[in-house]
Design an enzyme around this catalytic site. Structure first.
Site, short mmCIF file in Angstrom:
data_model
loop_
_atom_site.label_atom_id
_atom_site.label_comp_id
_atom_site.label_asym_id
_atom_site.label_seq_id
_atom_site.Cartn_x
_atom_site.Cartn_y
_atom_site.Cartn_z
N ASP A 93 -10.78 -7.54 -1.66
CA ASP A 93 -10.39 -5.85 -2.12
C ASP A 93 -9.59 -6.08 -3.06
OD1 ASP A 93 -8.79 -3.93 -1.04
OD2 ASP A 93 -6.65 -4.56 -0.08
N ASP A 99 -4.23 -15.06 -4.56
CA ASP A 99 -4.44 -13.22 -5.36
C ASP A 99 -3.78 -14.22 -6.97
OD1 ASP A 99 -3.41 -10.58 -4.73
OD2 ASP A 99 -2.35 -10.93 -6.72
N TYR A 132 -7.93 -11.35 -3.29
CA TYR A 132 -7.23 -9.79 -3.10
C TYR A 132 -6.46 -10.14 -2.22
CZ TYR A 132 -11.42 -10.19 -6.68
OH TYR A 132 -12.88 -10.30 -7.63
N GLN A 150 1.08 -1.36 -0.10
CA GLN A 150 0.16 0.06 0.33
C GLN A 150 0.95 1.47 -0.06
OE1 GLN A 150 -3.44 0.39 0.13
NE2 GLN A 150 -4.29 -1.76 0.71
N CYS A 202 -11.70 0.25 -4.17
CA CYS A 202 -10.88 1.87 -4.88
C CYS A 202 -11.44 2.28 -6.07
CB CYS A 202 -9.60 0.71 -4.66
SG CYS A 202 -9.75 -0.05 -5.99
N1 SAH Z 1 -5.31 -6.39 -0.29
C1 SAH Z 1 -3.70 -6.21 -0.59
C2 SAH Z 1 -3.78 -6.37 -1.87
C3 SAH Z 1 -5.13 -5.52 -2.36
S1 SAH Z 1 -4.82 -4.85 -4.28
C4 SAH Z 1 -3.67 -5.31 0.38
O1 SAH Z 1 -4.53 -4.11 1.26
O2 SAH Z 1 -2.01 -4.50 0.04
C5 SAH Z 1 -5.54 -6.15 -5.48
C6 SAH Z 1 -5.16 -7.29 -5.48
O3 SAH Z 1 -5.93 -8.49 -6.13
C7 SAH Z 1 -3.62 -6.91 -5.83
O4 SAH Z 1 -2.77 -7.84 -5.36
C8 SAH Z 1 -3.96 -7.88 -7.60
O5 SAH Z 1 -2.95 -9.12 -8.10
C9 SAH Z 1 -5.33 -9.17 -7.27
N2 SAH Z 1 -6.18 -9.61 -8.24
C10 SAH Z 1 -7.18 -9.03 -9.15
N3 SAH Z 1 -7.45 -9.80 -10.05
C11 SAH Z 1 -7.58 -10.85 -9.36
C12 SAH Z 1 -8.70 -11.87 -9.19
N4 SAH Z 1 -9.64 -12.04 -10.24
N5 SAH Z 1 -8.76 -13.12 -8.20
C13 SAH Z 1 -7.54 -12.96 -7.20
N6 SAH Z 1 -6.84 -12.01 -7.29
C14 SAH Z 1 -6.87 -10.34 -8.20
#
Ligand code: SAH
Length: 491
Positions: free
Chosen positions: A422, A374, A353, A324, A449
């Site tokens: 997320d 992820d 995610y 982040q 977001c």
């Molecule tokens: N929760 C984490 C990251 C959120 S960002 C934090 O707070 O730091 C969103 C994340 O979703 C990214 O890491 C991206 O790689 C992942 N992502 C995107 N599409 C996805 C999908 N279809 N399934 C799982 N993860 C996914």
């Protein structure tokens, strides 16, 4: 009015009949194709506008002969003269050329180039009004998608930062020669024209100091700088990331060619001035494409990673690892997520995610088991490594998309009673929503977001869940980006 419209209109009057689908279609076509007066407008025209509200990208919205106009830099309540930059059949873009009535919320932007490059689009708006805007964007999105009961959803006031500046822990600046001189900064929006950024009020000051000294050194040693037009030269980008808790800092030079002349001398001088820099890396990106990172990353000096701490946990961040960008507000975001989830020691939590596992790992002590996924393999390796570093044994992360992995776990008999999602800006995949609604964990928290995709996803989610509240959190002050935690409770 053209003939067809007349016939329709008269027909309706005379016979009191509803228009047919075909007629409706024609009318719609006319509405968009048939020039209203506003379509006489051309690029470069100057038009007077009254600004009603801010749109989701932070532009002022006004109407010219009922056509919606998005005016960069204009604020609600203002009367402006807008200079038109783009004319579409359904909307017009422009920028402020004169302000005739000024908003009391207008402030002088700190950065001279605010409005020119992305990342400061709301610097001219007083901070309390920025926070209100972020709640309003959620309201606007809900009004557009209308999930059932949306008028009753509680939208809590946006949680902002005490000091809404200097929060970004990472600067990723393009390096080019402008009029023969080395410049480092960001592109003008929608172009590849570099704007040199000697200051940047949202960046952590250390990232800016390092970049400015680095620019002087590139000049002093006459470093070969990349030229996009001819695809020659070496240094393309400089990336500086500082760990908020430890101040450990990493510098990455992204280059077109493997050799970077005088890099040893440059590292010597940077290391002497900035003891915080514990890692110097090089990433090789020989491609012409505009992707910033290449596949190969080499250690030039020091460690491969920097150590960051968040909510009592440690994370080793490699050059490419996602983390982040606003560490202080991340703690707030996760605290709000924790509050919304109301975990109990018997809970099985899904961290969908997950990125490098920061949300799930920060909650693992309060749950029986955490599982996350992820779709980036290296993020999953980091997540499992982060669990190990912190001695967490009840968390496990798996590579794959949320929409595939969750149904697989459910099929194998896993019963989550809590889930946090997320997702990136595209929101949730329909198959994932189906799986969540079928397994219906009692607690469900949506960290979003993007208010648009959130509102869209809520249309389905409210079939089984009540929205207890939506808490917006300002992760990116001075920008139009909006982040929210939605507390959902099974009906
Ligand atoms: N929760 C984490 C990251 C959120 S960002 C934090 O707070 O730091 C969103 C994340 O979703 C990214 O890491 C991206 O790689 C992942 N992502 C995107 N599409 C996805 C999908 N279809 N399934 C799982 N993860 C996914």
């Amino acid at each position: 009015m053209n003939n067809k419209e007349k016939t329709n209109y008269q027909g309706k009057k005379k016979f009191g009949k509803k228009p047919s689908d075909r007629q409706k279609q024609d009318r719609r076509k006319n509405f968009y194709n048939n020039p209203r007066k506003s379509s006489d407008i051309k690029i470069g025209d100057e038009i007077p506008l009254k600004i009603k509200r801010l749109g989701i990208n932070g532009e002022g919205i006004g109407y010219y002969q009922r056509t919606i106009c998005f005016i960069k830099g204009a604020l609600p309540g203002e009367k402006v003269v807008a200079s038109i930059t783009d004319v579409h059949p359904r909307f017009i873009n422009g920028e402020v050329s004169k302000i005739k009535k000024i908003s009391p919320d207008r402030v002088k932007p700190i950065d001279a180039y605010a409005g020119e490059v992305g990342g400061f689009e709301l610097e001219h708006l007083a901070y309390p009004a920025q926070l209100e805007f972020k709640r309003d964007v959620i309201r606007q999105s809900l009004t557009k998608f209308r999930p059932e009961g949306y008028k009753r959803f509680e939208l809590l006031p946006t949680i902002g930062m005490e000091k809404p500046l200097e929060y970004r822990n990472k600067a990723q600046f393009q390096v080019r020669r402008l009029d023969g001189k080395v410049a480092a900064g960001l592109y003008k929006e929608g172009t590849h024209d570099l704007v040199d950024l000697p200051t940047c009020s949202v960046q952590h000051p250390l990232t800016m100091e390092i970049i400015r000294i680095a620019v002087e050194l590139f000049e002093k040693y006459n470093v070969s700088i990349y030229d996009e037009q001819t695809h020659t030269g070496s240094l393309k980008t400089i990336v500086v990331r500082v760990a908020d808790a430890t101040k450990e800092t990493q510098v990455v030079f992204i280059t077109n060619t493997p050799e970077l002349e005088h890099v040893d001398e440059i590292i010597d001088e940077l290391a002497a001035q900035f003891p915080e820099i514990v890692s110097f890396m090089q990433n090789l990106n020989p491609s012409r494409e505009s992707l910033i990172w290449g596949d190969k990353t080499l250690n030039l000096r020091g460690k491969d990673t920097i150590r960051e701490e968040l909510d009592g946990l440690s994370f080793n961040l490699s050059a490419r690892a996602f983390f982040q960008l606003n560490p202080k507000q991340t703690s707030v975001l996760y605290a709000e997520t924790r509050k919304a989830l109301e975990l109990s020691p018997d809970d099985n939590l899904v961290d969908a995610y997950s990125g490098v596992g920061t949300i799930g790992l920060s909650l693992a002590a309060q749950a029986k088991e955490v599982r996350g996924m992820d779709n980036i393999e290296s993020a999953i390796e980091d997540a499992n490594e982060n669990a190990k570093i912190n001695g967490i044994e009840n968390a496990h992360y798996e590579f794959g998309t949320a929409e595939k992995v969750l149904p697989k776990w459910l099929h194998a008999g896993f019963k989550p009673n809590s889930i946090v999602v997320d997702p990136p800006r595209v929101g949730l995949d329909n198959k994932l929503i189906t799986a969540i609604l079928e397994s219906a964990p009692e607690h469900f928290t949506y960290v979003s977001c993007n208010p648009s995709t959130l509102a869209r996803d809520l249309v389905r989610i409210v079939e089984k869940y009540d929205v207890e509240y939506i808490q917006s959190i300002d992760m990116f002050p001075q920008t139009a980006r909006v982040e929210a935690v939605v507390k959902l409770k099974r009906k």
